[in-house]
Design a protein around this motif. Sequence first.
Motif, PDB file in Angstrom:
ATOM      1  N   GLY B  29      -4.572   4.157  -1.431  1.00  0.00           N
ATOM      2  CA  GLY B  29      -4.640   3.857   0.086  1.00  0.00           C
ATOM      3  C   GLY B  29      -3.907   2.756   0.317  1.00  0.00           C
ATOM      4  N   TYR B  30      -4.572   1.739  -0.143  1.00  0.00           N
ATOM      5  CA  TYR B  30      -4.186   0.255  -0.136  1.00  0.00           C
ATOM      6  C   TYR B  30      -2.807   0.027  -0.878  1.00  0.00           C
ATOM      7  CZ  TYR B  30      -9.134  -0.561   0.998  1.00  0.00           C
ATOM      8  OH  TYR B  30     -10.566  -0.323   1.528  1.00  0.00           O
ATOM      9  N   LEU B  31      -2.824   0.585  -1.690  1.00  0.00           N
ATOM     10  CA  LEU B  31      -1.497   0.235  -2.358  1.00  0.00           C
ATOM     11  C   LEU B  31      -0.365   0.912  -1.980  1.00  0.00           C
ATOM     12  CD1 LEU B  31      -1.013  -0.971  -5.224  1.00  0.00           C
ATOM     13  CD2 LEU B  31      -0.895   1.125  -6.440  1.00  0.00           C
ATOM     14  N   ALA B  32      -0.619   2.126  -1.284  1.00  0.00           N
ATOM     15  CA  ALA B  32       0.457   2.910  -0.537  1.00  0.00           C
ATOM     16  C   ALA B  32       0.987   1.708   0.681  1.00  0.00           C
ATOM     17  CB  ALA B  32       0.145   4.284  -0.025  1.00  0.00           C
ATOM     18  N   ILE B  33      -0.128   1.307   1.341  1.00  0.00           N
ATOM     19  CA  ILE B  33       0.205   0.383   2.345  1.00  0.00           C
ATOM     20  C   ILE B  33       1.362  -0.661   2.103  1.00  0.00           C
ATOM     21  CG2 ILE B  33      -0.478  -0.955   4.341  1.00  0.00           C
ATOM     22  CD1 ILE B  33      -0.950   1.863   4.986  1.00  0.00           C
ATOM     23  N   ALA B  34       0.508  -1.258   0.908  1.00  0.00           N
ATOM     24  CA  ALA B  34       1.387  -2.398   0.459  1.00  0.00           C
ATOM     25  C   ALA B  34       2.858  -1.607  -0.161  1.00  0.00           C
ATOM     26  CB  ALA B  34       0.692  -2.888  -0.851  1.00  0.00           C
ATOM     27  N   ILE B  35       2.912  -0.766  -0.669  1.00  0.00           N
ATOM     28  CA  ILE B  35       4.339  -0.290  -0.860  1.00  0.00           C
ATOM     29  C   ILE B  35       5.437  -0.190   0.258  1.00  0.00           C
ATOM     30  CG2 ILE B  35       5.663   1.582  -1.901  1.00  0.00           C
ATOM     31  CD1 ILE B  35       3.381   1.977  -3.895  1.00  0.00           C
ATOM     32  N   ILE B  36       4.802   0.327   1.334  1.00  0.00           N
ATOM     33  CA  ILE B  36       5.489   0.622   2.498  1.00  0.00           C
ATOM     34  C   ILE B  36       5.796  -0.728   3.294  1.00  0.00           C
ATOM     35  CG2 ILE B  36       5.245   1.277   4.760  1.00  0.00           C
ATOM     36  CD1 ILE B  36       5.251   3.519   3.165  1.00  0.00           C
ATOM     37  N   ALA B  37       4.925  -1.849   3.294  1.00  0.00           N
ATOM     38  CA  ALA B  37       5.275  -3.285   3.472  1.00  0.00           C
ATOM     39  C   ALA B  37       6.417  -3.788   2.715  1.00  0.00           C
ATOM     40  CB  ALA B  37       4.138  -4.011   3.518  1.00  0.00           C
ATOM     41  N   ALA B  38       6.344  -3.856   1.438  1.00  0.00           N
ATOM     42  CA  ALA B  38       7.292  -4.219   0.531  1.00  0.00           C
ATOM     43  C   ALA B  38       8.679  -3.526   0.650  1.00  0.00           C
ATOM     44  CB  ALA B  38       6.742  -4.052  -0.760  1.00  0.00           C
ATOM     45  N   LEU B  39       8.599  -2.247   0.909  1.00  0.00           N
ATOM     46  CA  LEU B  39       9.863  -1.595   1.195  1.00  0.00           C
ATOM     47  C   LEU B  39      10.480  -1.933   2.463  1.00  0.00           C
ATOM     48  CD1 LEU B  39       9.293   2.039   0.064  1.00  0.00           C
ATOM     49  CD2 LEU B  39      11.127   0.582  -0.794  1.00  0.00           C
ATOM     50  N   ASP B  40       9.738  -2.141   3.563  1.00  0.00           N
ATOM     51  CA  ASP B  40      10.012  -2.671   4.899  1.00  0.00           C
ATOM     52  C   ASP B  40      10.991  -4.026   4.479  1.00  0.00           C
ATOM     53  OD1 ASP B  40      10.332  -3.382   7.586  1.00  0.00           O
ATOM     54  OD2 ASP B  40       8.731  -4.655   7.177  1.00  0.00           O
ATOM     55  N   THR B  41      10.249  -4.933   3.850  1.00  0.00           N
ATOM     56  CA  THR B  41      10.842  -6.153   3.612  1.00  0.00           C
ATOM     57  C   THR B  41      12.137  -6.139   2.744  1.00  0.00           C
ATOM     58  OG1 THR B  41       8.574  -6.924   3.262  1.00  0.00           O
ATOM     59  CG2 THR B  41      10.504  -8.545   2.833  1.00  0.00           C
ATOM     60  N   VAL B  42      12.063  -5.268   1.840  1.00  0.00           N
ATOM     61  CA  VAL B  42      13.546  -5.130   1.168  1.00  0.00           C
ATOM     62  C   VAL B  42      14.673  -4.604   2.063  1.00  0.00           C
ATOM     63  CG1 VAL B  42      14.511  -3.609  -0.533  1.00  0.00           C
ATOM     64  CG2 VAL B  42      12.278  -4.698  -1.130  1.00  0.00           C
ATOM     65  N   PHE B  43      14.243  -3.504   2.851  1.00  0.00           N
ATOM     66  CA  PHE B  43      15.372  -3.036   3.902  1.00  0.00           C
ATOM     67  C   PHE B  43      15.773  -4.083   4.655  1.00  0.00           C
ATOM     68  CE2 PHE B  43      13.991   1.101   2.651  1.00  0.00           C
ATOM     69  CZ  PHE B  43      15.030   1.417   2.154  1.00  0.00           C
ATOM     70  N   GLY B  44      14.761  -5.141   5.298  1.00  0.00           N
ATOM     71  CA  GLY B  44      14.978  -6.150   5.955  1.00  0.00           C
ATOM     72  C   GLY B  44      15.663  -7.038   5.418  1.00  0.00           C
ATOM     73  N   GLY B  45      15.561  -7.202   4.008  1.00  0.00           N
ATOM     74  CA  GLY B  45      16.461  -8.305   3.396  1.00  0.00           C
ATOM     75  C   GLY B  45      17.952  -7.694   3.394  1.00  0.00           C
ATOM     76  N   ILE B  46      18.199  -6.543   2.784  1.00  0.00           N
ATOM     77  CA  ILE B  46      19.341  -5.962   3.066  1.00  0.00           C
ATOM     78  C   ILE B  46      20.071  -6.033   4.377  1.00  0.00           C
ATOM     79  CG2 ILE B  46      20.811  -3.851   2.575  1.00  0.00           C
ATOM     80  CD1 ILE B  46      18.693  -3.037   0.732  1.00  0.00           C
ATOM     81  N   ALA B  47      19.375  -5.717   5.216  1.00  0.00           N
ATOM     82  CA  ALA B  47      19.901  -5.849   6.580  1.00  0.00           C
ATOM     83  C   ALA B  47      20.325  -7.272   6.878  1.00  0.00           C
ATOM     84  CB  ALA B  47      19.130  -5.171   7.556  1.00  0.00           C
ATOM     85  N   SER B  48      19.498  -8.374   6.566  1.00  0.00           N
ATOM     86  CA  SER B  48      19.853  -9.604   6.936  1.00  0.00           C
ATOM     87  C   SER B  48      20.778 -10.216   6.064  1.00  0.00           C
ATOM     88  CB  SER B  48      18.468 -10.398   6.661  1.00  0.00           C
ATOM     89  OG  SER B  48      18.211 -10.662   5.218  1.00  0.00           O
TER      90      SER B  48
END
Lengths: 237, 135
Positions: B29-48
Amino acid sequence: MKKFKIKADVTVVTIVVFLVCIVLVSVMLMQFRTVEQTDITAIENMRESELRTALAEWKNRYEDMNKQLEDVNARITEYRKNIEDNEVAADLIEEELQESNLLVGKTDVYGEGVTVTLNNGDMGVQAYDLIDLVNELRYAGAEAISINGIRVLPMTYIVDMGEYTYIMVDLQRLEAPYVVKAIGDKEELTRVLNLDGSGFVDRAVGIKVSVTAENRVEIPKYNGELDVQYMQEAVQE
Amino acid sequence: MIFIAIILGCIVGALIGVNMPMISYTYSGYLAIAIIAALDTVFGGIASTLKKNFDLKIFVSGFFGNAILAILLTYLGQKLNVDIYLAAIVVFVGRMFNNLGIIRRYYIEKFSEKKKDTKKEEQEQVENSEEEKQN
């Protein structure tokens, strides 16, 4: 997040992106495999609330089962008791039946007693001689009596048939010599039969009487049917 | 260059992920949240990146920081008996959609401009190359 605008070296960016990709993809794959291969229904993987519900359910079921077990055990104990009671009752009844059979004459019996032999002398043996003898034997305490192998029962009759020829006992024709066997206290039987003046031996005039005391007298069982047609058991209140 | 790095990283990461031992279901469960957070950062990076204000420090710190923070918040939520991980998921997934919207709009605008005006194509290519340089 996007306040600063710093021109980073392309190589550094490439390396960092490479590392980030490695971390992200490996962790994601790990998670995929975990989720795929984990059996959600296995008890180790259930959430706490689910476990709590399941535990409560099982506890209830356990209690129910326990109750049922107790009930069944109680019933088994009851049945056992019943069986024991029945066995005791059956034993008692069996004993009683044996005693009754002994008394009624439905079994072969043996014991100490006397054998009285009557034979024709100056006069023929008559039915009342036998009746007298049976009566006297009973008076002396005989428990079982037979005449020429025929068991004498409460309803046995002894009658003359014709003149001095033969005697009928229970529809069976007998002829002299008449061997009367009786089981009882042999000394008492002998004493009563030989009483001076009033004993059977003294009273039987004209016939030959011999009395032998024996340690083992065998008397066969009654061979006919014992039918009860009219009498019924009166219930005492 | 950077695309090669991404592809290589994905392949190496896949190999490592396949060969890694399975983790306990309790921690997935923790890992899933971490993955979501990481994915969010990746998309944020692409957008920026598309907005041309990409910052490596912010990207890296967001990638790991957000993941760790999400894990910590989830842990705290479990201790408090509050489902904080739901809030984290809402925030991260919302931002992911936001960033995806930015990326989508950027490429749609670019595509339609290309069709409209073939003259501007050169200019856009110059812009693209500039972006790559920036990256």
